[in-house]
Design a protein around this motif. Structure first.
Motif, PDB file in Angstrom:
ATOM      1  N   GLY A 100       0.805  -1.204   0.000  1.00  0.00           N
ATOM      2  CA  GLY A 100       0.000   0.000   0.000  1.00  0.00           C
ATOM      3  C   GLY A 100       0.842   1.260   0.000  1.00  0.00           C
ATOM      4  N   LEU A 101       2.088   1.159  -0.496  1.00  0.00           N
ATOM      5  CA  LEU A 101       3.061   2.251  -0.479  1.00  0.00           C
ATOM      6  C   LEU A 101       3.349   2.760   0.931  1.00  0.00           C
ATOM      7  CD1 LEU A 101       2.357   4.398  -3.677  1.00  0.00           C
ATOM      8  CD2 LEU A 101       4.193   2.749  -3.271  1.00  0.00           C
ATOM      9  N   THR A 102       3.120   1.916   1.911  1.00  0.00           N
ATOM     10  CA  THR A 102       3.540   2.198   3.280  1.00  0.00           C
ATOM     11  C   THR A 102       4.871   1.496   3.525  1.00  0.00           C
ATOM     12  OG1 THR A 102       1.284   2.390   4.110  1.00  0.00           O
ATOM     13  CG2 THR A 102       2.985   1.908   5.716  1.00  0.00           C
ATOM     14  N   PRO A 103       5.902   2.205   3.952  1.00  0.00           N
ATOM     15  CA  PRO A 103       7.178   1.541   4.229  1.00  0.00           C
ATOM     16  C   PRO A 103       7.021   0.504   5.347  1.00  0.00           C
ATOM     17  CG  PRO A 103       7.434   3.930   4.149  1.00  0.00           C
ATOM     18  CD  PRO A 103       5.963   3.658   4.176  1.00  0.00           C
ATOM     19  N   VAL A 104       7.706  -0.622   5.205  1.00  0.00           N
ATOM     20  CA  VAL A 104       7.633  -1.716   6.180  1.00  0.00           C
ATOM     21  C   VAL A 104       9.050  -2.058   6.626  1.00  0.00           C
ATOM     22  CG1 VAL A 104       6.956  -4.112   6.582  1.00  0.00           C
ATOM     23  CG2 VAL A 104       5.534  -2.640   5.131  1.00  0.00           C
ATOM     24  N   LEU A 105       9.235  -2.165   7.944  1.00  0.00           N
ATOM     25  CA  LEU A 105      10.571  -2.332   8.512  1.00  0.00           C
ATOM     26  C   LEU A 105      11.007  -3.782   8.700  1.00  0.00           C
ATOM     27  CD1 LEU A 105      10.319   0.380  11.339  1.00  0.00           C
ATOM     28  CD2 LEU A 105      11.338   0.640   9.058  1.00  0.00           C
ATOM     29  N   ALA A 106      10.067  -4.723   8.802  1.00  0.00           N
ATOM     30  CA  ALA A 106      10.471  -6.084   9.177  1.00  0.00           C
ATOM     31  C   ALA A 106       9.524  -7.130   8.611  1.00  0.00           C
ATOM     32  CB  ALA A 106      10.519  -6.215  10.707  1.00  0.00           C
ATOM     33  N   HIS A 107      10.073  -8.308   8.388  1.00  0.00           N
ATOM     34  CA  HIS A 107       9.267  -9.499   8.097  1.00  0.00           C
ATOM     35  C   HIS A 107      10.009 -10.727   8.593  1.00  0.00           C
ATOM     36  CE1 HIS A 107      11.819 -10.956   4.795  1.00  0.00           C
ATOM     37  NE2 HIS A 107      11.715  -9.797   4.181  1.00  0.00           N
ATOM     38  N   LYS A 108       9.309 -11.818   8.727  1.00  0.00           N
ATOM     39  CA  LYS A 108       9.930 -13.069   9.177  1.00  0.00           C
ATOM     40  C   LYS A 108      10.773 -13.692   8.065  1.00  0.00           C
ATOM     41  CE  LYS A 108       6.543 -14.418  12.718  1.00  0.00           C
ATOM     42  NZ  LYS A 108       5.623 -15.475  13.180  1.00  0.00           N
ATOM     43  N   GLY A 109      11.738 -14.513   8.492  1.00  0.00           N
ATOM     44  CA  GLY A 109      12.494 -15.317   7.557  1.00  0.00           C
ATOM     45  C   GLY A 109      11.817 -16.658   7.369  1.00  0.00           C
TER      46      GLY A 109
ATOM     47  N   GLY B  56      16.311 -12.115  14.039  1.00  0.00           N
ATOM     48  CA  GLY B  56      17.352 -12.572  14.954  1.00  0.00           C
ATOM     49  C   GLY B  56      17.439 -14.076  15.088  1.00  0.00           C
ATOM     50  N   VAL B  57      16.528 -14.802  14.437  1.00  0.00           N
ATOM     51  CA  VAL B  57      16.518 -16.262  14.479  1.00  0.00           C
ATOM     52  C   VAL B  57      16.725 -16.786  13.068  1.00  0.00           C
ATOM     53  CG1 VAL B  57      15.149 -18.315  15.004  1.00  0.00           C
ATOM     54  CG2 VAL B  57      14.988 -16.288  16.481  1.00  0.00           C
ATOM     55  N   ASP B  58      17.642 -17.712  12.911  1.00  0.00           N
ATOM     56  CA  ASP B  58      17.883 -18.332  11.610  1.00  0.00           C
ATOM     57  C   ASP B  58      16.777 -19.353  11.345  1.00  0.00           C
ATOM     58  OD1 ASP B  58      18.725 -19.896   9.435  1.00  0.00           O
ATOM     59  OD2 ASP B  58      20.830 -19.660   9.959  1.00  0.00           O
TER      60      ASP B  58
ATOM     61  N   ALA C 212      15.118 -13.190   7.856  1.00  0.00           N
ATOM     62  CA  ALA C 212      14.167 -12.147   8.236  1.00  0.00           C
ATOM     63  C   ALA C 212      14.750 -10.776   7.914  1.00  0.00           C
ATOM     64  CB  ALA C 212      13.866 -12.243   9.731  1.00  0.00           C
ATOM     65  N   LEU C 213      13.866  -9.796   7.850  1.00  0.00           N
ATOM     66  CA  LEU C 213      14.254  -8.398   7.697  1.00  0.00           C
ATOM     67  C   LEU C 213      13.989  -7.682   9.009  1.00  0.00           C
ATOM     68  CD1 LEU C 213      14.893  -5.753   6.030  1.00  0.00           C
ATOM     69  CD2 LEU C 213      12.419  -5.651   5.608  1.00  0.00           C
ATOM     70  N   ALA C 214      14.920  -6.832   9.414  1.00  0.00           N
ATOM     71  CA  ALA C 214      14.716  -6.014  10.617  1.00  0.00           C
ATOM     72  C   ALA C 214      15.501  -4.725  10.457  1.00  0.00           C
ATOM     73  CB  ALA C 214      15.159  -6.763  11.866  1.00  0.00           C
ATOM     74  N   LEU C 215      14.836  -3.683   9.976  1.00  0.00           N
ATOM     75  CA  LEU C 215      15.468  -2.376   9.831  1.00  0.00           C
ATOM     76  C   LEU C 215      15.159  -1.532  11.064  1.00  0.00           C
ATOM     77  CD1 LEU C 215      17.037  -0.478   7.862  1.00  0.00           C
ATOM     78  CD2 LEU C 215      14.801   0.410   7.161  1.00  0.00           C
ATOM     79  N   ASP C 216      16.198  -0.944  11.645  1.00  0.00           N
ATOM     80  CA  ASP C 216      16.017  -0.086  12.814  1.00  0.00           C
ATOM     81  C   ASP C 216      15.113   1.096  12.448  1.00  0.00           C
ATOM     82  OD1 ASP C 216      16.484   2.047  14.769  1.00  0.00           O
ATOM     83  OD2 ASP C 216      18.122   0.787  15.501  1.00  0.00           O
ATOM     84  N   PRO C 217      14.092   1.372  13.259  1.00  0.00           N
ATOM     85  CA  PRO C 217      13.194   2.499  12.955  1.00  0.00           C
ATOM     86  C   PRO C 217      13.914   3.835  12.833  1.00  0.00           C
ATOM     87  CG  PRO C 217      12.266   1.121  14.689  1.00  0.00           C
ATOM     88  CD  PRO C 217      13.669   0.639  14.458  1.00  0.00           C
ATOM     89  N   GLY C 218      15.087   3.959  13.457  1.00  0.00           N
ATOM     90  CA  GLY C 218      15.839   5.202  13.385  1.00  0.00           C
ATOM     91  C   GLY C 218      16.853   5.252  12.257  1.00  0.00           C
ATOM     92  N   HIS C 219      16.869   4.231  11.403  1.00  0.00           N
ATOM     93  CA  HIS C 219      17.840   4.203  10.301  1.00  0.00           C
ATOM     94  C   HIS C 219      17.517   5.309   9.298  1.00  0.00           C
ATOM     95  CE1 HIS C 219      20.135   2.755   6.834  1.00  0.00           C
ATOM     96  NE2 HIS C 219      20.816   2.007   7.689  1.00  0.00           N
ATOM     97  N   PRO C 220      18.533   5.923   8.692  1.00  0.00           N
ATOM     98  CA  PRO C 220      18.280   6.967   7.689  1.00  0.00           C
ATOM     99  C   PRO C 220      17.363   6.521   6.552  1.00  0.00           C
ATOM    100  CG  PRO C 220      20.597   6.970   8.309  1.00  0.00           C
ATOM    101  CD  PRO C 220      19.971   5.781   8.983  1.00  0.00           C
TER     102      PRO C 220
ATOM    103  N   GLY D 137       5.631  -1.517  11.419  1.00  0.00           N
ATOM    104  CA  GLY D 137       6.610  -2.344  12.118  1.00  0.00           C
ATOM    105  C   GLY D 137       6.961  -3.628  11.399  1.00  0.00           C
ATOM    106  N   ALA D 138       5.946  -4.361  10.917  1.00  0.00           N
ATOM    107  CA  ALA D 138       6.224  -5.667  10.325  1.00  0.00           C
ATOM    108  C   ALA D 138       5.039  -6.141   9.505  1.00  0.00           C
ATOM    109  CB  ALA D 138       6.536  -6.686  11.420  1.00  0.00           C
TER     110      ALA D 138
END
Length: 374
Positions: free
Chosen positions: A169-178, A265-267, A294-302, A317-318
């Protein structure tokens, strides 16, 4: 070659017209994109995979020796054999503002937007590049993009970030499961069920691994948690089990497919270790079907800040689905998901992207370009 300017709708129609179904050769769509970019003076690197009959594509607009941003999409689509299609799935058609066709949403719409604005990006005199990274066989477990990523150091300076255009939906997403998935293959010896002493039951051979899978699935529910996800724990399930011909025949062959989905954080492959160990002890073969982190981008990342500005949306968030973003992150490239459409439309008959969503994606990419010009 005279450059051909295509509207976003026309470009999407071209892309949907290629039945680039996952697991098949993709030369026609790759060659079309390569040649279209060449018409605008943009060299595209065609990067064949080890299969030999399909390839990734990578192109750069702007100075390749400076850190820039990757627009990442996959060119493959799932099959379109569902009976609910009201027309040819590989011929784009419009109905009340809906652009309908296989892959229109997942995710040729994003690719069409990126390609159609190339002439605009070329006119901007970018001081940092925008790269196009187009992969194959994402729908088979992200099999193509690792080969593209391995070639990247020789193609450009390390990117500042990657935007993976899966439907959000053109909303940025920071994380998903692996995810990791395996197939267990058991081989037995057939015979009449009245003489089990003379045969070997392949289904029975699967039982230890299936038991281990069920136990692991239960154990994970009380393991590590991440409240961004639903469910908040890593999961494991047995998806399919097949084997046997008749009740009175000892099964000669049996298979099962099992997947694990891991929180950040989990393989995900590590979650399958008890299953694989049980299969090995029972003489059952394990074949890897897919694996991506998994993807996990810090919310404070540029990159998160940039995408919030470009999209005008606070990053989510995810999401529950997986993408190639985790592989970009594992390769040292910050990644975020942001693409047009709704994932609920994907992999269904009458898949569509709206005309407004397509143009909104072009506008977001143009804003990215504006942020990188002199």
């Amino acid at each position: 070659m005279t450059p051909q300017n295509l509207t976003p709708e026309a470009m999407l129609a071209k892309l949907v017209g290629f039945d680039s179904v996952v697991g098949r050769p993709n030369a026609p769509i790759v060659e079309f994109i390569r040649d279209w970019l060449a018409g605008w003076g943009v060299h595209a690197h065609v990067l064949p995979g080890p299969e030999g009959d399909r390839a990734n594509l990578f192109a750069t607009i702007g100075p390749a020796d400076r850190p820039g941003y990757v627009l990442s999409g996959h060119l493959d689509v799932v099959p379109a054999n569902e009976p609910g299609w009201q027309g040819d799935p590989f011929t784009l058609r419009e109905d009340a503002g809906r652009l309908i066709g296989r892959g229109a949403c997942d995710m040729k719409g994003f690719v069409a937007a990126a390609l159609s604005i190339v002439p605009d990006l070329l006119a901007m005199d970018l001081q940092a590049p925008i790269h196009l990274a187009l992969s194959y066989d994402e729908e088979a477990g992200c099999r193509g993009v690792p080969h593209l990523l391995s070639a990247l150091p020789g193609l450009c300076a390390p990117p500042a970030g990657a935007i993976i255009g899966e439907p959000s939906g053109l909303t940025p997403v920071l994380a998903h499961k692996g995810k990791s998935a395996i197939r267990l293959v058991a081989t037995g010896k057939p015979g009449h069920s009245s003489r089990p002493d003379l045969g070997a039951n392949a289904i029975h051979a699967l039982v230890p691994a299936l038991t281990a899978a069920a136990a692991q699935a239960k154990a994970l529910q009380s393991g590590a948690q991440d409240a961004r996800f639903l469910p908040s724990w890593s999961s494991l399930q047995i998806g399919t089990v097949s084997g046997g011909q008749a009740l009175n025949i000892i099964p000669e062959a049996a298979t099962a497919q099992i997947e694990a989905r891991a929180i950040a954080g989990v393989d995900p492959f590590d979650l399958l270790a008890p299953v694989i160990a049980a299969a090995k002890a029972a003489g059952v073969e394990t074949r890897i079907l897919a694996s991506y982190p998994a993807l996990a981008l810090d919310p404070g990342h540029p990159l998160a800040d940039l995408m919030a500005q470009l999209a005008g949306e606070t990053p989510l968030g995810a999401v529950s689905y997986g993408t190639e973003a985790g592989l970009f992150q594992a390769a040292g490239i910050a990644a975020i998901i942001c693409g047009p459409g709704d994932i609920d439309r994907a992999h269904k008959p009458e898949e569509y992207l709206t005309r407004n969503e397509l143009h909104a994606t072009c506008a977001l990419m143009q804003r990215l370009g504006e942020s990188l010009r002199a």
